[in-house]
Design a protein around this motif. Structure first.
Motif, PDB file in Angstrom:
ATOM      1  N   SER A  49      32.682  44.903  56.272  1.00 48.22           N
ATOM      2  CA  SER A  49      32.199  43.774  55.769  1.00 48.22           C
ATOM      3  C   SER A  49      33.042  43.153  54.852  1.00 48.22           C
ATOM      4  O   SER A  49      33.726  43.924  53.980  1.00 48.22           O
ATOM      5  N   LEU A  50      32.467  41.702  54.266  1.00 44.80           N
ATOM      6  CA  LEU A  50      33.069  41.465  53.110  1.00 44.80           C
ATOM      7  C   LEU A  50      32.267  41.782  51.600  1.00 44.80           C
ATOM      8  O   LEU A  50      32.430  41.208  50.508  1.00 44.80           O
ATOM      9  N   ALA A  51      31.379  42.570  51.710  1.00 49.93           N
ATOM     10  CA  ALA A  51      30.352  42.737  50.727  1.00 49.93           C
ATOM     11  C   ALA A  51      31.124  43.199  49.309  1.00 49.93           C
ATOM     12  O   ALA A  51      30.739  42.873  48.323  1.00 49.93           O
ATOM     13  N   PRO A  52      31.942  44.231  49.443  1.00 50.86           N
ATOM     14  CA  PRO A  52      32.866  44.575  48.446  1.00 50.86           C
ATOM     15  C   PRO A  52      33.266  43.641  47.411  1.00 50.86           C
ATOM     16  O   PRO A  52      33.319  43.574  46.453  1.00 50.86           O
ATOM     17  N   TRP A  53      34.001  42.691  48.321  1.00 47.63           N
ATOM     18  CA  TRP A  53      34.665  41.478  47.700  1.00 47.63           C
ATOM     19  C   TRP A  53      33.667  40.788  47.029  1.00 47.63           C
ATOM     20  O   TRP A  53      34.106  40.007  45.927  1.00 47.63           O
ATOM     21  N   ARG A  54      32.349  40.327  47.587  1.00 49.36           N
ATOM     22  CA  ARG A  54      31.418  39.582  46.909  1.00 49.36           C
ATOM     23  C   ARG A  54      31.077  40.310  45.912  1.00 49.36           C
ATOM     24  O   ARG A  54      30.779  39.551  44.788  1.00 49.36           O
ATOM     25  N   ARG A  55      30.688  41.433  45.792  1.00 51.10           N
ATOM     26  CA  ARG A  55      30.348  42.221  44.688  1.00 51.10           C
ATOM     27  C   ARG A  55      31.240  42.207  43.584  1.00 51.10           C
ATOM     28  O   ARG A  55      31.168  42.040  42.395  1.00 51.10           O
ATOM     29  N   LEU A  56      32.794  42.294  43.908  1.00 50.13           N
ATOM     30  CA  LEU A  56      33.746  42.203  43.000  1.00 50.13           C
ATOM     31  C   LEU A  56      33.733  40.617  42.209  1.00 50.13           C
ATOM     32  O   LEU A  56      33.684  40.460  40.871  1.00 50.13           O
ATOM     33  N   ALA A  57      33.643  39.765  43.276  1.00 50.07           N
ATOM     34  CA  ALA A  57      33.392  38.285  42.886  1.00 50.07           C
ATOM     35  C   ALA A  57      32.251  38.195  41.603  1.00 50.07           C
ATOM     36  O   ALA A  57      32.590  37.553  40.473  1.00 50.07           O
ATOM     37  N   ASP A  58      31.179  38.989  41.823  1.00 51.34           N
ATOM     38  CA  ASP A  58      29.863  38.885  41.075  1.00 51.34           C
ATOM     39  C   ASP A  58      30.119  39.657  39.778  1.00 51.34           C
ATOM     40  O   ASP A  58      29.264  39.510  38.900  1.00 51.34           O
ATOM     41  N   LEU A  59      30.945  40.564  39.770  1.00 51.75           N
ATOM     42  CA  LEU A  59      31.077  41.382  38.600  1.00 51.75           C
ATOM     43  C   LEU A  59      31.621  40.485  37.291  1.00 51.75           C
ATOM     44  O   LEU A  59      32.562  39.810  37.410  1.00 51.75           O
ATOM     45  N   PRO A  60      30.973  40.703  36.208  1.00 51.89           N
ATOM     46  CA  PRO A  60      31.071  39.975  35.064  1.00 51.89           C
ATOM     47  C   PRO A  60      32.846  39.855  34.474  1.00 51.89           C
ATOM     48  O   PRO A  60      33.203  41.088  34.558  1.00 51.89           O
ATOM     49  N   GLY A  61      33.252  38.724  34.290  1.00 50.75           N
ATOM     50  CA  GLY A  61      34.608  38.979  33.629  1.00 50.75           C
ATOM     51  C   GLY A  61      35.638  39.005  34.560  1.00 50.75           C
ATOM     52  O   GLY A  61      36.806  39.246  33.961  1.00 50.75           O
ATOM     53  N   LEU A  62      35.503  39.049  35.818  1.00 49.67           N
ATOM     54  CA  LEU A  62      36.492  39.163  36.713  1.00 49.67           C
ATOM     55  C   LEU A  62      37.814  38.155  36.746  1.00 49.67           C
ATOM     56  O   LEU A  62      38.767  38.335  36.292  1.00 49.67           O
ATOM     57  N   ARG A  63      37.247  36.749  36.385  1.00 46.88           N
ATOM     58  CA  ARG A  63      38.234  35.707  36.175  1.00 46.88           C
ATOM     59  C   ARG A  63      38.979  35.948  34.924  1.00 46.88           C
ATOM     60  O   ARG A  63      40.334  35.825  34.905  1.00 46.88           O
ATOM     61  N   ALA A  64      38.329  36.060  33.760  1.00 45.54           N
ATOM     62  CA  ALA A  64      39.154  36.278  32.608  1.00 45.54           C
ATOM     63  C   ALA A  64      39.981  37.724  32.648  1.00 45.54           C
ATOM     64  O   ALA A  64      41.076  37.383  32.092  1.00 45.54           O
ATOM     65  N   SER A  65      39.623  38.731  33.114  1.00 47.36           N
ATOM     66  CA  SER A  65      40.353  39.862  33.458  1.00 47.36           C
ATOM     67  C   SER A  65      41.980  39.477  34.189  1.00 47.36           C
ATOM     68  O   SER A  65      42.893  40.074  33.873  1.00 47.36           O
ATOM     69  N   ILE A  66      41.702  38.629  35.097  1.00 46.64           N
ATOM     70  CA  ILE A  66      42.657  38.339  36.124  1.00 46.64           C
ATOM     71  C   ILE A  66      43.503  37.571  35.142  1.00 46.64           C
ATOM     72  O   ILE A  66      44.977  37.568  35.008  1.00 46.64           O
ATOM     73  N   ILE A  67      43.138  36.564  34.221  1.00 50.00           N
ATOM     74  CA  ILE A  67      44.006  35.703  33.534  1.00 50.00           C
ATOM     75  C   ILE A  67      44.791  36.423  32.463  1.00 50.00           C
ATOM     76  O   ILE A  67      45.803  36.508  32.039  1.00 50.00           O
ATOM     77  N   LEU A  68      43.780  37.663  31.738  1.00 51.72           N
ATOM     78  CA  LEU A  68      44.518  38.463  30.854  1.00 51.72           C
ATOM     79  C   LEU A  68      45.543  39.329  31.537  1.00 51.72           C
ATOM     80  O   LEU A  68      46.594  39.448  30.504  1.00 51.72           O
ATOM     81  N   THR A  69      45.488  39.908  32.551  1.00 52.51           N
ATOM     82  CA  THR A  69      46.453  40.588  33.374  1.00 52.51           C
ATOM     83  C   THR A  69      47.431  39.786  33.518  1.00 52.51           C
ATOM     84  O   THR A  69      48.704  40.324  33.072  1.00 52.51           O
ATOM     85  N   LEU A  70      47.584  38.592  33.917  1.00 56.47           N
ATOM     86  CA  LEU A  70      48.814  37.827  34.307  1.00 56.47           C
ATOM     87  C   LEU A  70      49.545  37.357  33.045  1.00 56.47           C
ATOM     88  O   LEU A  70      50.793  37.401  32.618  1.00 56.47           O
ATOM     89  N   TRP A  71      48.512  37.113  31.808  1.00 56.30           N
ATOM     90  CA  TRP A  71      49.262  36.619  30.551  1.00 56.30           C
ATOM     91  C   TRP A  71      49.740  37.814  29.847  1.00 56.30           C
ATOM     92  O   TRP A  71      51.020  37.725  29.608  1.00 56.30           O
ATOM     93  N   THR A  72      49.196  38.880  29.689  1.00 60.94           N
ATOM     94  CA  THR A  72      50.016  40.061  29.193  1.00 60.94           C
ATOM     95  C   THR A  72      51.238  40.506  29.819  1.00 60.94           C
ATOM     96  O   THR A  72      52.347  40.851  29.332  1.00 60.94           O
ATOM     97  N   GLY A  73      51.075  40.719  31.251  1.00 59.30           N
ATOM     98  CA  GLY A  73      52.201  40.892  31.867  1.00 59.30           C
ATOM     99  C   GLY A  73      53.381  39.955  31.862  1.00 59.30           C
ATOM    100  O   GLY A  73      54.473  40.389  31.682  1.00 59.30           O
TER     101      GLY A  73
END
Lengths: 564, 214
Positions: A49-73
């Motif tokens: 199912s796609l449930a894990p992905w929905r759950r991941l998208a709902d976890l707080p701060g995911l978007r900020a985490s992605i931006i931080l990852t790209l910025w620091t890297g």
């Protein structure tokens, strides 16, 4: 006769590499991907199912985490590359390479976790730097309330990555510099009116860059997915994606395992996307550079600022390693004092480090023995067959370095469990060997192929069989490169954090895992002890790799050089 | 005085022994002077000294002036002395045309003008249409011609030829020699050539300076 023997040997080694390296990685990728799409029977999830992905998208701060990852890297990789080229350019123009190498090598050898802890000791509000400049320059009587570590912008993490990557890239650049006709080309360009600085930026840098592209990609991918250094120096609310993923993997709530797997796949995709983006950037930079070259301007970019900054960061890294030692021996050390008021070995006497040290030593020794044996047999197989290494063979060997760790480690633990290998020492050993072996191969391949083949033929003409030639002629001559490769492998094993954590399920305690855990606590003395040991272990390995051949071959001038 | 003038030039190798007896001679604009002498005496070292490419460790004395200015006081890139080496040394990361554009003097401005200058030089070298080619795909003779054009485009005030024909086979050698000589003569700058080959010196038609041991 030898051809048949060579074939049997090659088939044996190939089977071992495929069985022990390639299949586990594939299985790990497969299991991670399945878990990311909802199939993880150990926790009772058994339909896709796609449930894990929905759950991941709902976890707080995911978007900020992605931006931080790209910025620091990206910031860390671009700045490291710029400073490494500037420093190497200064060496090329004005010499001083020996001193710089001596400065860079211990920093390269130190595991990321140890360096991160040392830097935290330096730059924290209550760190060594603040103590040295207080109160006379700052007026601080108590540590200031500034977030210099775990800062939300990730500057401390970027700094840490740069301090580790500049030495690596610098040594790569200096070794590649010897492969191109730098001196002759410089003479030709200077005769056309270009200053040495312009020759460096317009003529030599583009050629060197082409030769170190793959290590640069690896640096970028590593910076995006680093866990231990990001735990110690990086932002916490939200953290980088790699740290968030690790937290979910080790959380008590097993329902988080599936979104964590989705995060692992996402991180791997981000790493690949970033490399693609980097290649696009290369194109643009290449086109701009060509326009500048064709334009014929004789002035180049000043590199003095980059070189000076790089130099300061190398000193900072050295100071960080010294800070570890100072803190491990400090007793009373109240804030604005530049040095401890009293010293003590109490932290060392507690002895908790002994178990972790033994564990690290054991894992390092076993994985190195296995990896060196496998490497020598692979290379010997190539020699006997008289074949150059095929592309697919290189791809097999270096697969573990190209696939992001995060994407297959959790899946690997699942696959191990299926195969009856529970989390623990054996799984960790196997997991570490996946990374040790490619590095040993990388280090050993060139010296092996550079060995004068006439020595082998001479021994054969004297009646020595293939095994006798291997053990009595080739291995002794190649002692120094073999030990160097072993030391590199040992350093890789000691530094492993994520494989030890995920495959050991908390039951395997090494210096690295202990140091990372302690770093979040408040006792700098004990943390210092673990981090000093962690930083020292690879150095001891390299010291032995240098000392043993020097001792054995003290009367053999032909073997005393750096190469075989 | 115009041209390239050497006065009492001596070079000591890093080991300390002088390479050749003190040298004094002049090369007038448009003249091609050949340097001869036994191998190992330091002809190429002398050329490197004049061009500013001598490795550290050599000890030198005497004067070298170009059009009355002390050349030795300037770094290599400011001397305006073009050098054609034994190897073409085309930069491998640039195309043939980009190599020439790299050499083209900065006084020529504007993309179109610079491109036109390069294309014209390529045509003169018999390399029309080669702008985008990878230098590694060129024959030895083509590489040597491209290298000469790159040197000439920088508008040097003197040219040093450091055995530029020695690696070519005899047939190609004569052809390239006449090509190089024709082009450097047309520039009317002093030219100093190192060669082991008496035919080179004969074809150059200028004076021959013999280096003798110190």
């Amino acid at each position: 006769m030898t051809v048949r023997e060579g074939r049997a040997l090659r088939i044996l080694v190939l089977t071992a590499v495929v069985g022990a390296l390639v299949l586990p990685i594939m299985a790990g990728l497969f299991e991670t991907a399945r878990a990311a799409f909802g199939y993880l029977p150990v926790v009772g999830a058994d339909h896709l199912s796609l449930a894990p992905w929905r759950r991941l998208a709902d976890l707080p701060g995911l978007r900020a985490s992605i931006i931080l990852t790209l910025w620091t890297g990206f910031a860390a990789t671009i700045l490291s590359l710029f400073m490494a080229f500037a420093l190497a350019g200064r060496v090329w123009m004005h010499s001083g390479g020996k001193r710089l190498r001596a400065l860079a090598l211990p920093l390269l050898a130190a595991p990321h976790a140890a360096m991160a802890i040392g830097l935290a000791f330096l730059i924290a509000p209550s760190g060594w730097i603040a103590r040295v400049i207080s109160p006379w320059a700052t007026g601080w009587q108590v540590p200031p309330g500034i977030a210099t570590v775990h800062d939300p912008g990730g500057i401390a993490l970027i700094l840490g990555l740069i301090v580790k990557e500049v030495p690596f890239l610098l040594l790569m650049i200096l070794s590649v510099l010897a492969q191109i006709k730098a001196r002759e080309q410089a003479a030709a360009a200077r005769a056309l009116g270009y200053s040495p600085q312009t020759v460096w930026t317009k003529i030599l840098v583009p050629q060197i860059y082409r030769l170190i592209r793959l290590p640069v990609f690896a640096t970028l991918a590593f910076a995006l997915s680093v866990v231990d250094m990001a735990l110690i120096l990086g932002p916490t609310q939200p953290p980088t994606l790699a740290v968030a993923m690790t937290r979910w993997f080790v959380a008590a709530d097993t329902r988080l395992l599936m979104p964590a797997s989705a995060a692992a796949i996402l991180l791997a995709a981000l790493a690949m996307l970033s490399v693609a983006l980097w290649i696009l950037g290369e194109r643009v930079m290449g086109a701009l550079n060509r326009r500048r070259i064709v334009g014929g301007a004789r002035r180049g970019w000043p590199i003095a600022v980059g070189a000076a900054t790089g130099q300061v960061l190398l000193w900072l890294g050295t100071a960080a390693l010294i800070a570890l030692l100072v803190w491990s021996l400090a007793w009373r050390w109240s804030f604005p004092n530049g040095l401890p008021e009293s010293w003590s070995v109490t932290a060392w006497m507690r002895g908790g480090w002994w178990i972790a040290l033994k564990q690290s030593l054991f894992l390092g020794t076993v994985t190195v023995l296995v990896s060196v044996t496998l490497s020598v047999l692979w290379l010997e197989g190539e020699t006997r067959a008289g074949l150059a290494r095929a592309r697919w063979a290189s791809a097999l060997i270096y697969l573990p370095l190209m696939v992001p760790q995060a994407a297959f480690l959790f899946g690997l633990s699942v696959a191990f469990l299926r195969g009856g290998i529970g989390a623990g020492h054996f799984a960790v050993m196997w997991g570490q060997a996946l990374f040790v072996y490619p590095y040993v191969m990388l280090a050993l391949s060139d010296p092996w192929h550079a060995l004068d083949r006439r020595l082998d033929r001479t021994a054969a003409s004297l009646g020595a069989g293939p095994w006798r030639r291997l053990f009595r002629v080739k291995l002794p001559i190649l002692l120094r490169p073999i030990l160097t490769a072993a030391a590199i492998g040992f350093a890789v094993s000691v530094a492993q954090y994520l494989p030890t954590l995920l495959l050991g399920a908390g039951r395997v305690t090494t210096l690295t895992t202990e140091a990372v855990t302690l770093a979040s606590g408040s006792d700098r003395r004990v943390t210092g002890v673990f981090a000093v040991l962690l930083a020292a272990m690879p150095l001891v390995g390299f010291g032995l790799a240098f000392a043993i051949p020097a001792l054995f071959y003290r009367n053999r001038r032909g073997l005393s050089g750096g190469r075989a | 005085m115009t041209g390239l003038v050497l006065t009492n030039v001596t070079i000591r190798s890093p080991g300390g022994s002088p390479l050749f007896a003190p040298l004094t001679f002049g090369v007038r604009p448009g003249e091609i002077v050949s340097l001869s002498g036994p191998s190992g005496i330091g002809k190429s070292t002398l050329v490197a000294h004049i061009g500013g490419h001598l490795p550290a460790g050599f000890v030198t004395a005497g004067q070298v002036t170009l059009d009355g200015r002390n050349a030795l006081a300037l770094p290599a890139e400011a001397r305006r002395i073009g050098v054609l080496f034994q190897d073409a040394l085309l930069f491998p990361h640039l195309s043939v045309g980009e190599n020439l554009a790299f050499g083209l003097e900065p006084a020529i401005r504007g993309r179109a003008a610079r491109r036109a200058a390069v294309e014209e030089a390529l045509e003169q070298a018999g390399l029309a249409g080669f702008y985008r080619r990878d230098p590694a795909t060129l024959s030895g003779g083509q590489q040597a011609r491209a290298a000469l054009m790159r040197t000439l485009l920088a508008a040097p005030r003197a040219i040093l030829l450091d055995e530029p024909f020695s690696k070519l086979d005899p047939a190609l050698r004569a052809e390239l020699r006449s090509f190089v000589f024709a082009h450097v003569r047309a520039r009317a700058v002093p030219v100093l050539m190192v060669s082991h080959d008496a035919e080179d010196a004969a074809a150059a038609g200028g004076p021959v300076i013999s280096l003798s041991p110190a």
